[in-house]
Design an enzyme around this catalytic site. Structure first.
Site, mmCIF file in Angstrom:
data_model
loop_
_atom_site.group_PDB
_atom_site.id
_atom_site.type_symbol
_atom_site.label_atom_id
_atom_site.label_comp_id
_atom_site.label_asym_id
_atom_site.label_seq_id
_atom_site.Cartn_x
_atom_site.Cartn_y
_atom_site.Cartn_z
ATOM 1 N N GLY B 69 56.042 85.889 24.212
ATOM 2 C CA GLY B 69 57.451 85.632 24.442
ATOM 3 C C GLY B 69 58.291 86.062 23.243
ATOM 4 N N THR B 70 57.772 85.818 22.049
ATOM 5 C CA THR B 70 58.483 86.211 20.831
ATOM 6 C C THR B 70 58.724 87.718 20.796
ATOM 7 O OG1 THR B 70 57.694 84.336 19.536
ATOM 8 C CG2 THR B 70 58.242 86.323 18.309
ATOM 9 N N GLN B 177 60.975 77.982 28.421
ATOM 10 C CA GLN B 177 60.668 76.598 28.767
ATOM 11 C C GLN B 177 60.785 76.306 30.258
ATOM 12 O OE1 GLN B 177 59.422 74.165 26.895
ATOM 13 N NE2 GLN B 177 59.344 75.468 25.083
ATOM 14 N N SER B 194 57.244 83.431 28.431
ATOM 15 C CA SER B 194 55.972 83.391 27.716
ATOM 16 C C SER B 194 54.944 82.659 28.573
ATOM 17 C CB SER B 194 56.190 82.628 26.408
ATOM 18 O OG SER B 194 54.965 82.417 25.761
ATOM 19 N N ALA B 195 53.811 83.335 28.866
ATOM 20 C CA ALA B 195 52.868 82.795 29.848
ATOM 21 C C ALA B 195 52.203 81.496 29.402
ATOM 22 C CB ALA B 195 51.798 83.838 30.170
ATOM 23 N N HIS B 196 51.926 81.343 28.103
ATOM 24 C CA HIS B 196 51.165 80.151 27.707
ATOM 25 C C HIS B 196 52.006 78.891 27.798
ATOM 26 C CE1 HIS B 196 52.639 79.256 23.578
ATOM 27 N NE2 HIS B 196 53.030 80.508 23.642
ATOM 28 N N CYS B 320 59.866 66.772 7.562
ATOM 29 C CA CYS B 320 58.608 66.454 6.913
ATOM 30 C C CYS B 320 57.445 67.202 7.547
ATOM 31 C CB CYS B 320 58.357 64.954 6.999
ATOM 32 S SG CYS B 320 59.874 63.997 6.921
#
Lengths: 458, 458
Positions: B69-70, B177, B194-196, B320
């Protein structure tokens, strides 16, 4: 059914399949996350990186996994060029690199850089002196493949690396065709490879950047893979890629001897079995499983289909089979015949019986294609001692077939003028002259296409 | 063991595993080759493209498969910007996009382009009027996510697409998403996914470019995927990605109702079970499986470890837990508390019992972290009505804890001055004031870090 196109992509190694299947359970999560699934994925990725580094002969933190060999080359060339922009924007490549390297070179030129393409000899090998001569004070990077993907010729990487090292220029080695056979020797600076070439899965490339090499990743920033390969890591495929690299390496020494014998047999037998064939590439310094030859008066695509029907999957660098209709830049740079070109690249495990059957089938396949192409030749007598062959509008290998058909009609000392608007003629008519011992007089512009002049010597 | 981090990456869907395994046999070869193995691979790739197009609601030749996807976002933004360079170099993004979009925007700025970041409200949603106001005559592209990855808020994509269409500006929608839940409505021009994220394998992204959208791929040329995604296609993973998209879509309507009930329960119960919690994101217009809340006086990483030990894998947008030590840009843009942040994103199939157990475990986990952090407070009385809290060198959430501990000691109308050099304090001290109904007076430069002034109102 025999698959003889390992240089395009090898079938999945059983170890790769096993590792892929196993790591689908533990390797799907985001390795950047702190939860147990993320930690499991991270452990797999770290272990794969260690194992890849060992196989390459480098440090683990020098290895980045990319989505393909092509992406590794694109990223490697762009990052190394940008890292040394203050030195200059000159790039050196060999004339016979894979298209992904040559396309990176074109991108360099498009952005204002300069590219030197180092010529090769008739075997397809560069001479290290060619790189020495190409080096300039503004050279940012040099690229050389470890072995050629079309003809199998092994390049003098260690010698070229030494020439580059002496000039302080990093060398990027595209090791796509050879990494499964062993590590790349010599003092290279960057290395790229592609898992599906050694029997790993699709979707995994390697980019190795030695410590101390200036490297500035281009494009949008991303934290993954030391900033050198954006996007979610494909961990199951990475694990499978590395597992299969180790597996093929374990079998490499023995398998190399066996495949080398099989390809030596093809190299020796093809010219005995088929007339007018040129076996190309270096007879000694070559990949174990690759052998390439070109057949005069043959259309590469038609021959490929004949062989496919007979159960053999091979590849061809002829213009007729590529989508761009230009002949293979590798064969062109070597100055050898491109028509009727066949590349046989045997995957590990190829049975001797399949090779023997290929040698049985080949002569009939070539003869069949030649017979179909035996078109009548339009001949016009232009002058007492010059014949004109009008091949305008006809595609490779017709122009050479028509030249050959009329050649006996001119007296020794006479000439044939071939009119052709096919790009491949520029390569194949001189190659025919060399194979036949006739004199190629050169090319002249014509109203359409070009005129190629050949003098009959014997 | 319960995995509640589907927004980072969903476990592999059984259909994906099956399809991957099956297509390893037929999909490993080079689809550009003419032999039977190449033709088989090509057939699989073509069929996957048809099926992906149907799921997206577009034409097959508008779909390119990318390695993630990136990469789809990087390629899509760069190509769309370059395609409209003659119009201008202005890019619009929302302030809460995924980092890959924001990094693409930074790359645009680095190359001389201009970027407008559209603000969001306290729920994380943009207002279409924000895009209307951002449009300029030189706007080349606008980007908007279909739904936010950290808080689950669904964006008004169709309305923003209409605003953009009226101005002749293409809209790129990052649908990472939401694509598993359904197609993206409205007149968008480019889409990425993005497939995952939907249970497909790693290594597959989608880049859709509608016909008629000007698009100029950047970087070295490559013939594959219409020139939009260089490198050997990962066909087995592509087949698995598309098969699983169809599978999750078939279950989507029913599963959305079920998960929405579970997250509604978390949204309602968490503030009842844990004191000083802020549930963030839109309560109605949101993804079915995502719910995010922040806990005052809690260190996000410590809480994540507590929950991990109790068998729950969640994610956190607290400073954090990120490697850059800056708080989540999403929470910052929303102006909500970032400390002790927890994102729960349920994968399809999550059992109600697991959610109930999470609600049982959470209060103890938060209390445990708060107890450990209950450090003594160095207080110096600076003036009768002002207390000084020196939190220099202390990291989130300590500054807010120390503020809260001494707050009762100043009279109503008095002030507390908190010295802090932690970036998160800038976000979290105003957020604490808002949650507590106290007055935040602002920030002053100090010798080290900043001084944050709070007046006691009640």
């Amino acid at each position: 059914m025999a698959y003889f196109d390992a240089a395009s992509g090898a079938p999945l190694h059983p170890v790769a399949r096993q590792a892929l299947s196993a790591s689908l359970d533990d390797g799907w999560a985001d390795p950047a996350r702190l939860h147990r699934e993320g930690r499991k994925a991270r452990l797999l990725l770290d272990a794969a990186r260690e194992a890849a580094a060992e196989a390459v002969g480098c440090r683990a933190d020098e290895v980045a996994f990319t989505p393909s060999g092509t992406r590794a080359v694109h990223t490697g060339v762009a990052g190394a060029l940008a890292g040394r922009r203050r030195i200059g924007r000159h790039l050196i490549v060999s004339a016979v690199e894979h298209s992904c390297v040559l396309h990176s070179a074109e991108a360099c030129e498009a952005e204002g850089g300069a590219v030197t393409r180092v010529a090769v000899g008739r075997t397809g090998a560069v001479d290290p002196s060619g790189y020495a001569a190409a080096l300039r004070p503004d050279t940012a990077l040099a690229c050389l493949q470890s072995a050629n993907h079309e003809v199998g010729t092994v390049q003098p990487v260690a010698e070229v690396a030494e020439v580059c090292r002496a000039a302080g220029v990093p060398l990027l080695v595209d090791a796509a065709q050879s990494l499964g056979w062993g590590p790349v020797e010599g003092g290279w600076s960057l290395l790229t490879a592609s898992a599906h070439k050694w029997g790993g899965p699709s979707g995994v490339g390697l980019l190795v950047v030695r410590k101390g090499v200036r490297f500035a990743p281009q494009g949008p920033a991303d934290e993954r893979e030391s900033g050198r390969s954006p996007g979610f890591e494909n961990i199951p495929a990475i694990v499978a890629a590395v597992a299969s690299l180790r597996a093929v390496r374990a079998e490499a020494a023995q398998e190399a001897v066996r495949l080398r014998e099989l390809t030596a047999r093809i190299r020796a037998r093809v010219p005995e079995l088929v007339a007018d064939v040129e076996v190309v590439g270096d007879p000694e310094r070559r990949l174990p499983g690759t052998v390439t030859f070109s057949c005069l008066y043959v259309d590469g695509e038609a021959l490929l289909h004949e062989l496919d029907r007979a159960g053999f999957s091979v590849s061809s660098g002829s213009s007729c089979t590529s989508s761009t209709l230009t002949p293979s830049h590798v064969l062109e740079a070597m100055g050898v015949l491109s028509e009727g070109n066949v590349r046989v690249s045997l995957p590990p495990g190829t049975a001797r019986a399949d090779v023997e059957r290929f040698l049985e089938v080949l002569p009939g396949a070539v003869a069949g294609v030649r017979e179909k192409l035996g078109a009548p030749v339009p001949v016009t007598r232009a002058a007492p001692e010059e014949l004109l062959v009008d091949s305008l509008g006809k595609r490779c290998p017709i122009p050479v077939i028509e030249l050959a058909k009329v050649f006996g009609e001119v007296p020794v000392g006479g000439t044939v003028r071939v009119l052709s608007d096919d790009e491949a003629a520029r390569l194949d008519i001189p190659a025919w002259c060399q194979m036949r011992g006739q004199e190629y007089l050169g090319e002249e512009p014509a109203e359409r296409g070009s005129a190629y002049l050949v003098r009959r010597v014997s």
